[in-house]
Design a protein around this motif. Structure first.
Motif, mmCIF file in Angstrom:
data_model
loop_
_atom_site.group_PDB
_atom_site.id
_atom_site.type_symbol
_atom_site.label_atom_id
_atom_site.label_comp_id
_atom_site.label_asym_id
_atom_site.label_seq_id
_atom_site.Cartn_x
_atom_site.Cartn_y
_atom_site.Cartn_z
ATOM 1 N N GLY A 267 0.804 -1.219 0.000
ATOM 2 C CA GLY A 267 0.000 0.000 0.000
ATOM 3 C C GLY A 267 0.831 1.261 0.000
ATOM 4 O O GLY A 267 0.294 2.365 -0.141
ATOM 5 N N ARG A 268 2.147 1.133 0.147
ATOM 6 C CA ARG A 268 3.064 2.278 0.051
ATOM 7 C C ARG A 268 4.099 1.996 -1.033
ATOM 8 O O ARG A 268 4.487 0.845 -1.238
ATOM 9 C CB ARG A 268 3.780 2.522 1.386
ATOM 10 N N PRO A 269 4.605 3.030 -1.692
ATOM 11 C CA PRO A 269 5.619 2.818 -2.725
ATOM 12 C C PRO A 269 6.886 2.186 -2.149
ATOM 13 O O PRO A 269 7.408 2.627 -1.119
ATOM 14 C CB PRO A 269 5.904 4.240 -3.239
ATOM 15 N N ALA A 270 7.354 1.146 -2.818
ATOM 16 C CA ALA A 270 8.566 0.440 -2.393
ATOM 17 C C ALA A 270 9.207 -0.187 -3.615
ATOM 18 O O ALA A 270 8.505 -0.603 -4.546
ATOM 19 C CB ALA A 270 8.229 -0.627 -1.353
ATOM 20 N N ARG A 271 10.532 -0.282 -3.622
ATOM 21 C CA ARG A 271 11.230 -0.836 -4.788
ATOM 22 C C ARG A 271 11.418 -2.340 -4.641
ATOM 23 O O ARG A 271 11.954 -2.818 -3.642
ATOM 24 C CB ARG A 271 12.593 -0.148 -4.996
ATOM 25 N N SER A 272 10.980 -3.066 -5.678
ATOM 26 C CA SER A 272 11.036 -4.524 -5.698
ATOM 27 C C SER A 272 11.542 -4.997 -7.053
ATOM 28 O O SER A 272 11.375 -4.306 -8.075
ATOM 29 C CB SER A 272 9.632 -5.093 -5.440
ATOM 30 N N ILE A 273 12.134 -6.191 -7.076
ATOM 31 C CA ILE A 273 12.390 -6.859 -8.352
ATOM 32 C C ILE A 273 11.038 -7.120 -9.011
ATOM 33 O O ILE A 273 10.093 -7.558 -8.361
ATOM 34 C CB ILE A 273 13.155 -8.177 -8.137
ATOM 35 N N VAL A 274 10.943 -6.836 -10.293
ATOM 36 C CA VAL A 274 9.679 -6.997 -11.014
ATOM 37 C C VAL A 274 9.335 -8.480 -11.158
ATOM 38 O O VAL A 274 10.167 -9.282 -11.605
ATOM 39 C CB VAL A 274 9.756 -6.332 -12.400
ATOM 40 N N SER A 314 5.442 -12.372 -4.376
ATOM 41 C CA SER A 314 6.185 -11.952 -3.187
ATOM 42 C C SER A 314 6.753 -10.558 -3.391
ATOM 43 O O SER A 314 7.077 -10.168 -4.515
ATOM 44 C CB SER A 314 7.341 -12.921 -2.911
ATOM 45 N N GLN A 315 6.896 -9.834 -2.306
ATOM 46 C CA GLN A 315 7.604 -8.552 -2.355
ATOM 47 C C GLN A 315 9.095 -8.864 -2.344
ATOM 48 O O GLN A 315 9.626 -9.410 -1.397
ATOM 49 C CB GLN A 315 7.205 -7.668 -1.178
ATOM 50 N N LEU A 316 9.770 -8.510 -3.403
ATOM 51 C CA LEU A 316 11.184 -8.842 -3.578
ATOM 52 C C LEU A 316 12.003 -7.570 -3.441
ATOM 53 O O LEU A 316 12.602 -7.070 -4.396
ATOM 54 C CB LEU A 316 11.401 -9.491 -4.955
ATOM 55 N N TRP A 317 12.011 -7.001 -2.245
ATOM 56 C CA TRP A 317 12.670 -5.714 -2.031
ATOM 57 C C TRP A 317 14.127 -5.783 -2.497
ATOM 58 O O TRP A 317 14.891 -6.667 -2.134
ATOM 59 C CB TRP A 317 12.611 -5.320 -0.567
ATOM 60 N N SER A 318 14.494 -4.787 -3.259
ATOM 61 C CA SER A 318 15.848 -4.724 -3.794
ATOM 62 C C SER A 318 16.107 -3.333 -4.338
ATOM 63 O O SER A 318 15.223 -2.717 -4.933
ATOM 64 C CB SER A 318 16.032 -5.743 -4.921
ATOM 65 N N GLY A 319 17.329 -2.863 -4.148
ATOM 66 C CA GLY A 319 17.737 -1.620 -4.774
ATOM 67 C C GLY A 319 18.093 -1.855 -6.238
ATOM 68 O O GLY A 319 18.161 -2.995 -6.716
ATOM 69 N N GLN A 320 18.322 -0.770 -6.954
ATOM 70 C CA GLN A 320 18.663 -0.880 -8.380
ATOM 71 C C GLN A 320 20.070 -1.433 -8.589
ATOM 72 O O GLN A 320 20.335 -2.080 -9.600
ATOM 73 C CB GLN A 320 18.551 0.494 -9.049
ATOM 74 N N ASN A 321 20.972 -1.159 -7.660
ATOM 75 C CA ASN A 321 22.367 -1.567 -7.829
ATOM 76 C C ASN A 321 22.635 -2.846 -7.020
ATOM 77 O O ASN A 321 22.770 -2.808 -5.796
ATOM 78 C CB ASN A 321 23.292 -0.436 -7.369
ATOM 79 N N ARG A 322 22.711 -3.983 -7.732
ATOM 80 C CA ARG A 322 22.974 -5.259 -7.067
ATOM 81 C C ARG A 322 24.318 -5.845 -7.504
ATOM 82 O O ARG A 322 24.545 -7.052 -7.364
ATOM 83 C CB ARG A 322 21.851 -6.256 -7.377
ATOM 84 N N THR A 323 25.201 -4.997 -8.010
ATOM 85 C CA THR A 323 26.444 -5.488 -8.601
ATOM 86 C C THR A 323 27.357 -6.180 -7.594
ATOM 87 O O THR A 323 28.227 -6.948 -7.997
ATOM 88 C CB THR A 323 27.224 -4.331 -9.254
ATOM 89 N N ASN A 324 27.176 -5.943 -6.316
ATOM 90 C CA ASN A 324 28.059 -6.569 -5.329
ATOM 91 C C ASN A 324 27.324 -7.599 -4.471
ATOM 92 O O ASN A 324 27.825 -7.993 -3.422
ATOM 93 C CB ASN A 324 28.699 -5.500 -4.427
#
Length: 343
Positions: A267-274, A314-324
């Motif tokens: 119900g709130r904006p959150a960043r997830s893997i699509v 599922s909510q797959l919370w993740s930032g845009q930068n996963r390089t590490n």
């Protein structure tokens, strides 16, 4: 002396982002033992669970740690509930799962019942997401000599936090995983990338600013400090470490998978893997129940499918930068890399 090290009594000005549903006290303990600031997410814990987790931290280390809380208002009613049920129910039918939605509240805002816990354990700092609690509570925390941090996603939010007694502002860029900390506006178009947001906030406020969003290695740590940060907060890079409790670690190592900001899961904006849910329902839906009630609509379906490691709902919370993000890394290995970027 670096103001974050001085205020928080840490060796390194690095904060492990509190990640509800992705960690417990184990990660916080290891980060604090290293000399950075470990964080315990408390929004999904009741008072007794909170006490148990904090006791584990206190028994394991005498280093500084952070307790994190949400400052939302629980909804009194749910608009568009019938429309949302129609959108979600077909998926329950597809997988033959009973459509039984709990009315319980999955995430609790900070309230006066938590004050005795803080009195008991005396953390050096508490942090807030979605603004601040009441002015009376802020005054009480000040009286207890507890440092206060909170997230700002715009310059206006940063100025509000400084005016209302925050000791440290966390500048949360749009790259960051999980919930947006926005609280003065619901307009996603106001959200900007960290390296645009950070220098603007630093220029406008007098309190120290911590950079959050896309900080995953020594290079990005250095960049944040060059733009005026006094410290950094890192979350996504810890999601694949041994101390993390998430089930979708393998997905996090696939940097080709895109992320998007969505409100459908909570119900709130959150960043997830699509995933499938976001593709078919849409990333932002006007029918999603207000935070945190939307969570309940996915819980039974998610729990059923995750037994088979199916993360389509599922909510797959993740930032845009996963390089590490590396499978089976340890929090200490991650921190050893991050500290190389501190000037």
């Amino acid at each position: 002396m670096n103001p974050i090290k001085r205020l928080l009594k840490v060796k390194y000005p690095i904060i492990q982002a509190p990640m509800a549903g992705a960690q417990n006290s184990t990660l916080a303990i290891q980060v604090s033992k290293f000399g950075a600031l470990g964080s315990l997410p408390c929004a999904t814990l009741d008072i007794e669970e909170m006490r148990r987790e904090i006791k584990k931290i206190k028994l394991a280390t005498d280093h500084s740690f952070n307790l994190n809380f949400f400052c939302h208002e629980n909804p009194n009613n749910t608009k568009n509930e019938n429309q949302w049920r129609q959108i979600i129910e077909k998926y329950y039918q597809e997988f033959n799962v009973e459509f039984k939605i709990s009315s319980s509240i999955s995430r609790l805002p900070f309230n006066e019942n938590i004050i005795p816990v803080l009195n008991e354990f005396k953390p050096i700092v508490v942090s807030f997401h979605f603004g601040l609690p009441s002015k009376e509570i802020v005054k009480e925390l000040k009286r207890m000599n507890i440092r206060i941090m909170s997230s700002a996603t715009t310059v206006e939010e940063a100025l509000y936090l400084e005016e209302n007694g925050v000791d440290i502002i966390i500048a949360q860029g749009i790259e960051a995983g999980g919930h947006r900390g926005m609280f003065l506006s619901n307009d996603i178009s106001t959200q900007m990338g960290l390296f645009s947001l950070l220098p603007q906030i630093v220029k406008k406020v007098k309190v120290p600013v911590v950079a959050a969003g896309g900080i995953v290695d020594a290079q990005t740590v250095t960049a944040a400090f060059q733009l005026g940060a006094s410290g950094v907060q890192c979350g996504t890079v810890f999601l694949t470490c041994q101390e993390s409790t998430v089930k979708y670690k393998k997905l996090l190592t696939d940097v080709s998978l895109p992320t998007a900001v969505t409100n459908i899961f909570t119900g709130r904006p959150a960043r997830s893997i699509v995933n499938r849910a976001m593709k078919e329902i849409g990333t932002i839906s006007e029918y999603a129940p207000p935070f945190p009630k939307s969570t309940n609509y996915f819980t039974p379906l998610r729990n059923h499918l995750e037994r088979e490691l199916n993360f389509d709902f599922s909510q797959l919370w993740s930032g845009q930068n996963r390089t590490n993000c590396k499978l089976d890394s340890t929090s200490h290995e991650i921190l050893q890399d991050l500290i190389q970027g501190i000037p």
